[in-house]
Scaffold this motif. Structure first.
Motif, PDB file in Angstrom:
ATOM      1  N   GLU A 172       0.843  -1.185   0.000  1.00 41.33           N
ATOM      2  CA  GLU A 172       0.000   0.000   0.000  1.00 41.33           C
ATOM      3  C   GLU A 172       0.883   1.241   0.000  1.00 41.33           C
ATOM      4  N   ARG A 184      -7.108   5.936   1.314  1.00 38.74           N
ATOM      5  CA  ARG A 184      -8.399   6.607   1.148  1.00 38.74           C
ATOM      6  C   ARG A 184      -9.508   5.568   1.206  1.00 38.74           C
ATOM      7  N   GLU A 185     -10.459   5.748   2.095  1.00 36.89           N
ATOM      8  CA  GLU A 185     -11.609   4.863   2.178  1.00 36.89           C
ATOM      9  C   GLU A 185     -12.684   5.334   1.194  1.00 36.89           C
ATOM     10  N   ALA A 186     -13.331   4.377   0.521  1.00 36.03           N
ATOM     11  CA  ALA A 186     -14.327   4.724  -0.497  1.00 36.03           C
ATOM     12  C   ALA A 186     -15.453   3.688  -0.480  1.00 36.03           C
ATOM     13  N   GLY A 198     -14.997   8.607  -2.449  1.00 30.50           N
ATOM     14  CA  GLY A 198     -14.345   8.610  -1.150  1.00 30.50           C
ATOM     15  C   GLY A 198     -15.243   9.077  -0.022  1.00 30.50           C
ATOM     16  N   ARG A 255      -8.910  -3.220  -2.942  1.00 31.64           N
ATOM     17  CA  ARG A 255      -7.820  -2.387  -2.445  1.00 31.64           C
ATOM     18  C   ARG A 255      -6.825  -2.236  -3.587  1.00 31.64           C
ATOM     19  N   THR A 265      -3.879   0.685  -5.738  1.00 25.77           N
ATOM     20  CA  THR A 265      -3.137   1.939  -5.720  1.00 25.77           C
ATOM     21  C   THR A 265      -3.396   2.682  -7.015  1.00 25.77           C
ATOM     22  N   THR A 292      -3.396   4.759  -1.799  1.00 23.63           N
ATOM     23  CA  THR A 292      -4.047   3.459  -1.756  1.00 23.63           C
ATOM     24  C   THR A 292      -5.524   3.687  -1.479  1.00 23.63           C
ATOM     25  N   GLN A 293      -6.389   3.097  -2.288  1.00 26.80           N
ATOM     26  CA  GLN A 293      -7.830   3.251  -2.085  1.00 26.80           C
ATOM     27  C   GLN A 293      -8.437   1.917  -1.666  1.00 26.80           C
ATOM     28  N   HIS A 294      -9.147   1.934  -0.548  1.00 22.85           N
ATOM     29  CA  HIS A 294      -9.851   0.754  -0.039  1.00 22.85           C
ATOM     30  C   HIS A 294     -11.332   0.994  -0.231  1.00 22.85           C
ATOM     31  N   GLU A 295     -11.963   0.181  -1.093  1.00 21.39           N
ATOM     32  CA  GLU A 295     -13.364   0.355  -1.436  1.00 21.39           C
ATOM     33  C   GLU A 295     -14.204  -0.778  -0.841  1.00 21.39           C
TER      34      GLU A 295
END
Length: 423
Positions: free
Chosen positions: A266, A271-273, A305, A339, A341, A351-354
């Motif tokens: 990561e 960023r949480e989305a 986000g 998850r 990048t 890094t985006q965690h959706e």
């Protein structure tokens, strides 16, 4: 592409593209085009890093016979390739025969990501025929988000310290970049087989030995094919810490090997989305098309986000209102997570965690006025798709398996909440 081990849930593995390519001597323009093509393919495969052989951009040139083919760190070809790592959101480790001064040249691997040249590793142990080069000094350990790696170059496989020093400094993988010229030209298949077998007994054997000694992963990538005056045995392989060859190209021909290395990856910040896959009664899903500054486009479910203090479900509701005008969509079960990048619209890497949700709703059309409002969010189109239409389109989707996900939700068989939806 194979998964080799389990990593913690909500983590993404390191995905590499090992590019065993033909690198013509002194033709940096053609080599640059090949490198950029690899970066494009690596981006489509969801790779974070593309790894190229020794002297890949310049070709394996000799300062004594072709000094004009050497490249400086600030040469146009190097700059163009570095810039392409931003355009395609993929880091690169590539090689040059470097002109470092009037009478100083090195064999150099360059690491670049997000449009920036991060650092170089110069070859410390020179091989036969490389007497005109100057040996480098010191070992460099590179960081790519949470990944720490080292670089070893061809003849360094015969000694220990190019592998010991980075792993002692915390590197979990060593990129072993090579261009071993074969003695004599290959004139038939048996000649290629013999040359390839020789490199398996030397380069691949060295990779396995060092993996066992250090407990690190080793990624080997080698120049492939015939150049103007020399042939190369073309081998790419991933070696596990116990010395096992977990993936490799089948023969000496040029090829691309995509591998997942079970090392959590990561890039800060995270960023949480939230995203919502809206499906109508006929099995069509409402998707949005994103476009970036470089002309790349991809289709995904609407979402975005989280705002400060917001949970995923609340963010999902808000994003549907902002992107679709809502239409009283009732959000259903959670269907998995992603998850990944990304470097989006010239922003730094994140890094985006959706978390993904499903929703069933009657079909409706998004107004032109609503679509115009989405231009600031890089959304350029909204459309209903069946899973078959999406699969047959050849378009880039996020995740890559979005067509199958649409099919499962439409058929009433959505994945459970803890499912990794992939890149």
């Amino acid at each position: 592409m194979t998964q080799y081990a389990t990593i913690p849930e909500d983590s993404v593995p390191v995905r590499l593209m090992l590019a065993s390519i033909r690198c013509e001597k002194g033709d940096s323009e053609a080599n640059l085009a090949s490198h950029i093509d690899v970066l494009q393919k690596a981006s489509r495969e969801g790779c974070q890093l593309a790894v190229f052989p020794e002297m890949s951009l310049s070709g394996s040139v000799d300062p004594r016979t072709d000094p004009g083919a050497l490249l400086r760190i600030d040469s146009g070809a190097v700059r163009s390739l570095v810039e392409s790592t931003q355009r395609h959101s993929v880091g690169a480790v590539f090689g040059i025969a470097e002109q470092a001064g009037t009478d100083v040249s090195h064999i150099t691997q360059i690491y670049a990501t997000a449009g920036r040249l991060i650092g170089v590793q110069r070859k410390r142990q020179l091989g036969d025929g490389e007497e005109a080069f100057t040996a480098g000094t010191g070992s460099v350990v590179f960081d790519y988000g949470s990944l720490r790696f080292g670089i070893a170059i061809c003849a360094e496989g015969g000694i220990d310290y190019p592998f010991d020093e980075p792993t002692s400094a915390g590197a979990s993988i060593v990129l072993f970049c090579a261009a071993p010229g074969l003695h004599g030209r290959r004139t038939d298949l048996q000649g290629w087989r013999d040359g390839h077998s020789w490199w398996e007994s030397v380069g691949l054997a060295d990779a396995r030995r060092h993996a066992c000694r250090t407990g690190a992963w080793i990624a080997l990538v080698t120049q492939a094919g015939s150049t103007v005056d020399e042939d190369f045995p073309g081998l790419a392989a991933l070696v596990s810490p116990d010395g096992g060859v977990v993936a490799r190209l089948p023969d000496w021909n040029p090829g691309l090997l995509t591998v997942d290395v079970p090392l959590a990856f990561e890039v800060e910040p995270v960023r949480e989305a939230a995203r919502v896959l809206v499906v109508d009664d006929t099995g069509r899903a409402l998707l949005v098309r994103f476009s970036d500054d470089f002309g790349h486009t991809w289709w995904a479910a609407p979402g975005g986000g989280l705002n400060p203090g917001e949970d995923h479900l609340s963010a999902a509701r808000r994003e549907l209102e902002e992107e679709l005008g809502d239409h009283d969509i009732r959000i259903g079960p959670e269907i998995g997570w992603r998850r990944h990048t990304l470097s989006f619209n010239s922003r730094p890497w994140i890094t985006q965690h959706e978390r993904w949700f499903a929703a069933r709703h009657r079909r409706f059309e998004v107004s032109a006025e609503q679509l115009a409002l989405l231009e600031t969010e890089a959304v350029t189109d909204v459309r209903w798709w069946t899973s078959d239409e999406l699969a047959d389109s050849g378009l880039v989707t996020a995740p890559r398996g979005l067509a199958d996900l649409v099919r499962r939700v439409a058929s009433g068989d959505p994945p459970p909440p803890g499912t990794d939806l992939g890149v």
